[in-house]
Write an enzyme that holds these catalytic residues in place. Structure first.
Site, short mmCIF file in Angstrom:
data_model
loop_
_atom_site.label_atom_id
_atom_site.label_comp_id
_atom_site.label_asym_id
_atom_site.label_seq_id
_atom_site.Cartn_x
_atom_site.Cartn_y
_atom_site.Cartn_z
CE LYS A 45 -3.87 1.95 2.65
NZ LYS A 45 -4.85 1.89 3.42
CB SER A 71 -8.32 4.05 2.72
OG SER A 71 -7.38 3.04 3.70
CB SER A 113 -8.77 1.21 5.63
OG SER A 113 -9.59 2.47 5.67
#
Lengths: 495, 95
Positions: A78, A158, A182
């Site tokens: 990420k 997210s 998330s």
């Protein structure tokens, strides 16, 4: 044999050890899949040179007979994790061009264990969002579609890029972070497994901060076993994060015995939401039956302050974010606005932050600033922290009654269309976190497990919540749920 | 509690985010909507409840107050938008 990029971590580990494949083979297979998947917009900074170098080094280690479980496994990272010399910008324009001079603890642990980085993954800006639509890189796209309907769907957020990449077999697994859901919400939207560990289990050092008392990194994987293997490599005390716990890390994979006889699973009545699709309600019921069939005892429980978790979260998270994001001032790294004649330092700050932050981030920073400002601190921030204490106590009370884990839906719906929420007010988007956010407020471990598909053919997940530091038990419960649900669906390839 | 345009302007300035005059009414409306949502918290009886300060019951760790790194000026300045002669450069602050 299916493509090497479709393997699980456990399958790849075994194939590598038996000499049936090399890490270079695995890495090349993933890079080929990545090249063909630009429509998903999952990988935003591919790192093929680093990947091949790490893969060759991993192959040498495996040949030498010294191979930890993650050795040679190609991963996506990420964009929130700082990776040395590689763009790390939290999907924000304000960190355009930023290349850290250091490596986050999580990525250095993974690389130390021999894992391979394929590149950086799309996400919501500063992890603020539930649909990956606030990213400066543009939307990540869910590999799943509603049958033959070509409407692009959100992979959730997210950690939307992480979820899309794992679900589409662009990598074997990915790192995610979870502040209000998330990891778990995107995992549920894409039919994969997402684990948020206990607060303090995984070091936050080198992860770009959103809300420091809620943020926690975790694995996003194809199976529960893979989550156990990957968490093993990520977890543990770190002197660089004073909130990382001095608690021994057990062998998570060894805990997957499949035996949950006599365990008590709580079903919280407050999670039965008005307007929840009947198929989610039905799936929740089936999940409880599966655990019951495996010998667990199902117990109705009450978590009375659940209703107040979202408003408390949307005070506390923006308050912490407004403080954490104060560092983006155009002085030390990232973007600085072009200044007009006569502009001073205040104009530099204000123009830089107006240009660099997207709308949702600006909104949350301003809300946080407001609730922390003189005269409102007690009314909003302190009250929210008191409610947070009550939410945590709700969980402590049911655990004290002997509950081992709690079963809930992971999300209030399946994946929605990109843009469908564009005109909704911000609070409507926040409702995505309704089942997950309590877990962050209480600092508990939670895992989303894919358990079924809805009438539109989209994956649905259930969430299991565990006692603090009981990830091993939690993974074992999730393993039983996964095995009973037998979820094997994959998105039909259109990209 | 609703936020008026003057409050929105003040919050934007406190947050050091430039908001154009014509965008202030919409911002005030959005912030008011979010605050209304937060006001559900007023329903909760929090009498005698201590605000939560620590997620897990632990004492913050301490370490010896010693220098453990340094001499990395080039690395520190490497990502700066404007660095000169070993310093971060900013617009003139003092007249």
């Amino acid at each position: 044999m299916s493509g090497l990029n479709e393997l699980t971590i456990a399958e790849a580990r075994d194939a590598l050890r038996k000499g049936e494949a090399t890490s270079v083979d695995l890495t090349m297979a993933c890079m080929t899949a990545m090249d063909a998947a630009s429509a998903l917009n999952a990988f935003v900074h591919p790192t093929p040179e680093i990947a091949l170098e790490q893969a060759r080094a991993a192959d040498a280690r495996i040949q030498a007979g010294e191979a930890p479980a993650m050795c040679g496994i190609p991963l996506g990272i990420k964009d929130l994790f700082c990776t040395k010399g590689v763009p790390s910008q939290a999907a924000s324009a304000i960190l355009e061009g930023f290349k850290p001079e250091y490596e986050s603890t999580v990525t250095s642990r993974l690389f130390g264990a021999g894992a391979v980085m394929l590149g950086k993954l799309n996400m919501d800006e500063f992890a603020m969002g539930s649909s990956n639509e606030t990213s400066t890189y543009g939307n990540a796209v869910n590999p799943w579609r509603r049958g033959n309907d070509a409407t692009p769907l959100t992979p959730g957020g997210s950690s939307g890029g992480s979820a899309a990449a794992v679900a589409a077999d662009l990598c074997l697994a990915a790192t995610g972070t979870d502040t209000g859901g998330s990891i778990r919400q995107p995992a549920a939207f894409t039919g994969i497994v997402g684990l948020k560990p206990t607060y303090g289990r995984v070091s936050r050092w080198g992860i770009i901060a959103f809300a420091s008392s809620l943020d926690q990194a975790g694995p996003m994987t194809k199976t529960v076993r893979d989550a156990a293997i990957m968490l093993q490599a990520m977890a543990g005390e770190d002197p660089k994060d004073s909130t990382s716990a001095e608690i021994p890390v057990p062998d998570f994979e060894a805990a997957l015995t499949g035996d949950i006889r006599g365990k008590k699973i709580g079903i919280p009545k407050e999670y039965r939401m008005e307007g929840m699709p009947s198929e989610i309600e039905a799936l929740w019921h089936q999940g409880a039956e599966m655990l019951s069939d495996a010998g667990a005892e199902i117990v109705d429980i009450s978590l009375p302050h659940t209703k107040y978790a979202l408003p408390a979260y949307y005070v506390i998270a923006p308050a912490e974010a407004s403080s954490n994001l104060a560092r983006y001032d155009g002085v030390r790294y990232g973007h600085r606005a072009r200044l007009a004649q006569g502009d001073g330092i205040t104009e530099m700050y204000e123009k830089t932050r107006a240009e660099g932050f997207g709308k949702e981030v600006q909104r949350r920073v301003m809300i946080g600033t407001y609730v922390l400002s003189a005269g409102f601190y007690d009314a909003y921030y302190n009250r929210a922290r008191k409610v947070r204490a009550l939410i945590k106590k709700d969980f402590e009370d049911v655990f004290a009654q002997g509950i081992d884990a709690i079963l809930t839906p992971a999300t209030p719906s399946s994946a929605f269309g990109l843009g469908e929420m564009a005109d909704a007010d911000p609070v409507a988007m926040y409702l995505n976190d309704v089942f997950t956010v309590t877990v962050n407020l209480a600092g508990l471990p939670g895992i989303a497990v894919p358990t079924g598909v809805d009438q539109k053919g989209l994956p649905l997940g259930l969430q299991l919540i565990g006692r603090p530091w009981a990830e091993a038990d939690l993974l074992n419960h999730a393993h039983v749920l996964e095995r009973s649900a037998g979820f094997v669906s994959k998105p039909a390839k259109w990209w | 509690m609703s936020i008026d345009i003057e409050t929105a302007r003040r919050v934007a300035h406190l947050a050091r985010i430039r908001v154009e005059e014509e965008e202030l009414p919409a911002l005030a409306g959005e912030l008011s909507g979010i605050l209304t949502f937060m006001e559900e918290l007023n329903e909760v009886d929090v009498e005698g409840v201590e605000p939560m300060v620590s997620v897990t019951p632990m004492r913050l760790k301490r370490r010896a107050d010693v220098v453990t790194d340094g001499d990395i000026q080039a690395e520190v300045l490497k990502n700066a938008p404007d660095a000169r002669e070993g310093f971060f450069a900013v617009p003139k602050v003092v007249e």
